[in-house]
Design an enzyme around this catalytic site. Structure first.
Site, PDB file in Angstrom:
ATOM      1  N   GLU A 116       4.820  -7.471   5.408  1.00  0.00           N
ATOM      2  CA  GLU A 116       5.789  -6.635   6.135  1.00  0.00           C
ATOM      3  C   GLU A 116       6.111  -7.150   7.541  1.00  0.00           C
ATOM      4  O   GLU A 116       6.092  -6.393   8.509  1.00  0.00           O
ATOM      5  CB  GLU A 116       5.281  -5.193   6.212  1.00  0.00           C
ATOM      6  CG  GLU A 116       5.147  -4.509   4.875  1.00  0.00           C
ATOM      7  CD  GLU A 116       4.754  -3.038   4.996  1.00  0.00           C
ATOM      8  OE1 GLU A 116       4.640  -2.533   6.131  1.00  0.00           O
ATOM      9  OE2 GLU A 116       4.565  -2.390   3.955  1.00  0.00           O
ATOM     10  N   GLU A 136       1.935  -3.102  -2.766  1.00  0.00           N
ATOM     11  CA  GLU A 136       1.522  -1.773  -2.316  1.00  0.00           C
ATOM     12  C   GLU A 136       2.330  -0.748  -3.083  1.00  0.00           C
ATOM     13  O   GLU A 136       3.561  -0.749  -3.000  1.00  0.00           O
ATOM     14  CB  GLU A 136       1.734  -1.584  -0.808  1.00  0.00           C
ATOM     15  CG  GLU A 136       0.779  -2.382   0.048  1.00  0.00           C
ATOM     16  CD  GLU A 136       1.026  -2.203   1.538  1.00  0.00           C
ATOM     17  OE1 GLU A 136       1.550  -1.132   1.941  1.00  0.00           O
ATOM     18  OE2 GLU A 136       0.696  -3.132   2.296  1.00  0.00           O
TER      19      GLU A 136
END
Length: 807
Positions: free
Chosen positions: A441, A515
């Site tokens: 991210e 995730e």
């Protein structure tokens, strides 16, 4: 330094009989645990006087000049605290309510730039080296220090290591005083965070002292990998040989392949000639392993490779490397295959802290946590978001758990490229590691800069380990820009609705859920409580950017192009409280709480991730004052149908949809709630009864026999029962602990995300409240054979005790 590579292939070798000289020599190489008897004291980031004059004494004006500071080997540290590593000083600090995002994200512990008085730690270690060993090389290795460590030996500066997650090693040889006292000093500066979650502070992983011959294999200098070819495997050994003498040397590198029982299966020997002084060469050898025993999730078999250096027919160095033989195939349309068998990744993300001990997790606790995950049906672990401790990988190797090993930051500067190299070189022999992750991210993930950085990291990964591939965890849906253009395996953080259209647009790129899910739940709580910061223990509440467990898993399970995914998270962890802030001090994301006690969502995954009979009812059935009011009852099972009964009266039968759950609204009446499920023609029963008052304490140890090495540890889970032996699920008693014997108590916890009770009780008054019927104590072995007894008491309850053996 010059590097040369010698590639030698020795053909197909059958079983080779042992030779008499192979293991007869005494090899000087030693690896000594350096965890005991450290001295510790807080410094001060803003006051030089309280920081032992570190920033005002001119310690760098001359080499070894450290007079009057804590760096000076003559400095008096007798009043400092004596402790054993691993050590996390942050877990010992009180919680503080501060209106600051980063403090909140780190669990409201007073560590960081706002807390100069508790963000600098000094460590000192006194030791001796025998005069007889003066011809050897000595290297100190730190597995992990959080963070920004500076290190001295006998007043001489060894170096600085900013990373809190990668290890670092320093050669001590030039600075040692043989036959005299030596002092190793470490200054740890935790004023700067690296993550947005609890990270701890201090020397929180092991420290090792290595001793070896000047002609040796450097640390992590052996890479063993295997390629299965039909009924056999070709095992490649790449061994670095370092000559730290002042003259050229000649010798041989021998590789011996042993099975688990030590039987010699194959051997090879290669010459190296005229290795120049202070030079390194890499010798590559190939051995043939007939009918290899493959490492797998259910049978995690490992071999040993012994690599020896011989000079003048004498063994001068020997390194033993554990490794596994297995095949990994990753496809864009059929997912992943382990040893030719399809494996759906049923994974979890985990941070590295645990209740009571913070980030200083004992080795035994790593195994405990992996066993809990395997019992749930987990087969893969993502180390989020940093290199894990080596013992975590050892646990995954030996118990059968795949690992996605993750780099800390997406950065190709020399410092961060070195961190990636350190990660890969350290971990590439672990059979559990099936894939690398280059980052998570990052803000630059869709830019040309991000793409170029990723290409540099991927090139380095392939150079160091061509046997594996990489992914990157992108919090993007159907986006093909930047890193996603070059990453071999596309990783999705949440946004699972974007997986199908992305696959349709890019069918040639494998994909995995890095995730997924991220339901927030509080164990044993069934209503929203915004005052205490609790959320219901159902798979129903999640942040805007995530989804329920059921939403993502039904999607992933239905499409073969998914490799599977990793839940956020396996355990609750300190910091990053969501959706509340104070009084919350840890997350609600875990399938289990910070102690490893299952929440309701655990049984959803266990239903669909295992073949075991699963039938679970929630909530408990103790609801005084709510008679006649509707209670939401969830059933998780992998049976075909479920009939629910209240006090013997049927509430109806329902069919269990695949990868889902069942619900009833049941008007509360005290008594017995029972589910009867039908699976493969068999009846499975589960009941929930209204209990009486708590009567006695129950201590349930994970193990009752420990090794008396001062390191081994075990978990004792605490619950209470009524007079009929039924566990009381809503008990909140204060449990007091005692220890009689040579062990020691390490930490306590209860899974309450808003508890501000201390995790460690240095005053000797060890205690913890139950949270919805449960709490936990972690104890550690002593150093002498014997026993110790753990006692647990509470007002109005029958006490309990457990004897721990240390034979």
């Amino acid at each position: 330094m010059m590097h040369r590579t010698f590639c030698l292939f020795f053909g197909l070798l059958g079983l080779v009989a042992p030779t008499a000289s192979c293991f007869a020599q005494t090899v000087p190489r030693q690896k000594t645990l350096f965890d005991n008897d450290w001295k510790f004291h807080f410094g001060h980031a803003a006051d030089p006087q309280q920081d032992f004059d570190f920033t005002v004494a001119n310690i760098f004006s001359k080499s070894g000049k450290a007079v009057g500071t804590a760096i000076d080997p003559r400095f008096a540290d007798s009043t400092w605290q004596t402790l054993q590593l691993p050590h996390d000083w942050a877990v010992q600090l009180p919680f503080v309510e501060v209106d600051n995002f980063d403090v909140m994200a780190h669990g409201y512990k007073p560590v960081g730039g706002l807390f100069p008085e508790t963000s600098i730690g000094w460590y000192r270690k006194h030791f001796q080296v025998a005069r007889a060993d003066s011809g050897q090389r000595f290297v100190i290795e730190f597995d992990g220090v959080f963070r920004d460590s500076q290190i001295w030996l006998n007043g001489f500066y060894l170096g600085n290591h900013p990373s809190g997650y990668t290890g670092v090693a320093y050669d001590l040889t030039d600075y040692l005083r043989y036959g005299e006292a030596n002092v190793l000093v470490v200054r740890v500066d935790a004023t700067q965070y690296e993550g947005w979650f609890y990270e701890g502070a201090g020397i929180y992983r092991h420290v090792w002292l290595h001793q070896y011959d000047p002609l040796h294999i450097p640390l992590h200098g052996v890479f063993v990998h295997a390629k299965v070819e039909g009924p056999q495997a070709i095992v490649t050994v790449e061994a670095s040989v370092e000559n730290e003498t002042d003259t050229p040397v000649e010798g041989t590198v021998a590789a011996y392949l042993l099975d688990r029982d030590g039987k010699r299966l194959a051997e090879s020997k290669a010459d190296f000639s005229a290795l120049p002084a202070h030079d390194t060469q890499t010798v590559v050898q190939h051995l043939t392993l007939p009918t290899p025993h493959l490492w797998s999730l259910d049978d995690p078999y490992r071999y040993r490779m012994v690599t020896e250096i011989q000079r003048n027919n004498k063994v001068v160095d020997r390194v033993e490397t554990r490794f596994g033989v297995r095949t990994i195939e990753i496809t864009p349309d059929r997912g992943m295959f382990l040893n030719g068998q399809h494996v759906m990744l049923q994974g979890v993300n985990c941070h590295q802290d645990h209740a009571g001990v913070g980030s200083a997790v004992p080795d035994a606790l790593q195994y405990y946590r992996i066993r809990l995950l395997k019992e749930m049906g987990v087969n893969a672990y993502r180390a989020s978001h940093n290199p894990p401790t080596p013992e975590l990988l050892d646990a995954c190797d030996s118990l059968g758990m795949l690992v996605m090993d993750e780099n800390r930051l997406l950065n190709s500067s020399p410092a961060y490229l070195q961190q990636l190299e350190d990660l890969i070189v350290r971990d590439r022999n672990h059979p559990s590691v099936f894939m690398w992750s280059i980052g998570n991210e990052e803000p630059s993930q869709t830019s040309a800069i991000g793409r170029r950085i990723a290409q540099t990291l991927l090139q380095k990964q392939r150079e160091l380990d061509p046997t594996r591939t990489s992914t990157y965890a992108a919090d993007l849906a159907n986006v093909y820009k930047g890193i996603n253009e070059v990453i071999p395996v596309r990783g999705f953080n949440y946004r699972h609705e974007g997986v199908a259209p992305y696959h349709a647009d890019h069918p040639e790129q494998p994909l995995v859920g890095t995730e997924m899910g991220s339901t927030v739940t509080t164990r044993g709580i069934y209503v929203v409580d915004s005052i205490r910061g609790y959320v219901p223990d159902y798979d129903s509440t999640h942040p805007w950017w995530s989804s329920t467990a059921e939403a993502w898993w039904t999607e992933a399970a239905a499409h073969p192009y998914w490799m599977g995914g990793f839940i956020w998270t396996g355990f609750d962890y300190r910091g990053e409280p969501t959706p509340y802030a104070w009084p919350n001090i840890n997350s609600h994301f875990g399938v289990m709480d910070v102690c490893g006690f299952p929440k309701n969502i655990y049984y959803y995954y266990q239903s669909w991730w295992t073949d075991e009979d699963v039938l679970h009812l929630t909530p408990h059935w103790n609801w005084p004052g709510r008679e006649g009011q509707p209670i939401k009852v969830w059933v998780n099972t992998n049976a075909e149908t479920v009939e629910l009964f209240l006090n013997g009266k049927s509430l109806g039968t329902k069919t269990m949809p695949r990868n889902e759950h069942l619900e009833w609204m049941v008007p509360y009446q005290p008594g017995k709630l029972e589910a009867v499920a039908l699976k493969d023609g068999r009846k499975i029963r589960k009941k929930m009864e209204t209990t009486g008052a708590a009567y006695r304490i129950v201590l349930t140890p994970d193990r009752t026999t420990l090794t008396p090495d001062g390191r081994d540890a075990t978990v004792l889970n605490v619950s209470v029962q009524d007079k009929k032996g039924r566990e009381v699920p809503d008990a909140q008693h204060l449990i007091r602990f005692s220890l009689d014997g040579t062990g020691r108590m390490l930490g306590v916890g209860n899974g309450d995300p808003s508890s501000h009770e201390p995790d460690q009780c240095p005053d000797g008054q060890w205690q913890r409240h139950l949270f919805n019927g449960k709490c936990q104590l972690i104890v550690q072995a002593g150093t002498q054979p014997g026993t110790f007894t753990i006692g647990a008491t509470a007002e109005g309850l029958k006490a309990a005790s457990v004897v721990i053996q240390m034979p």
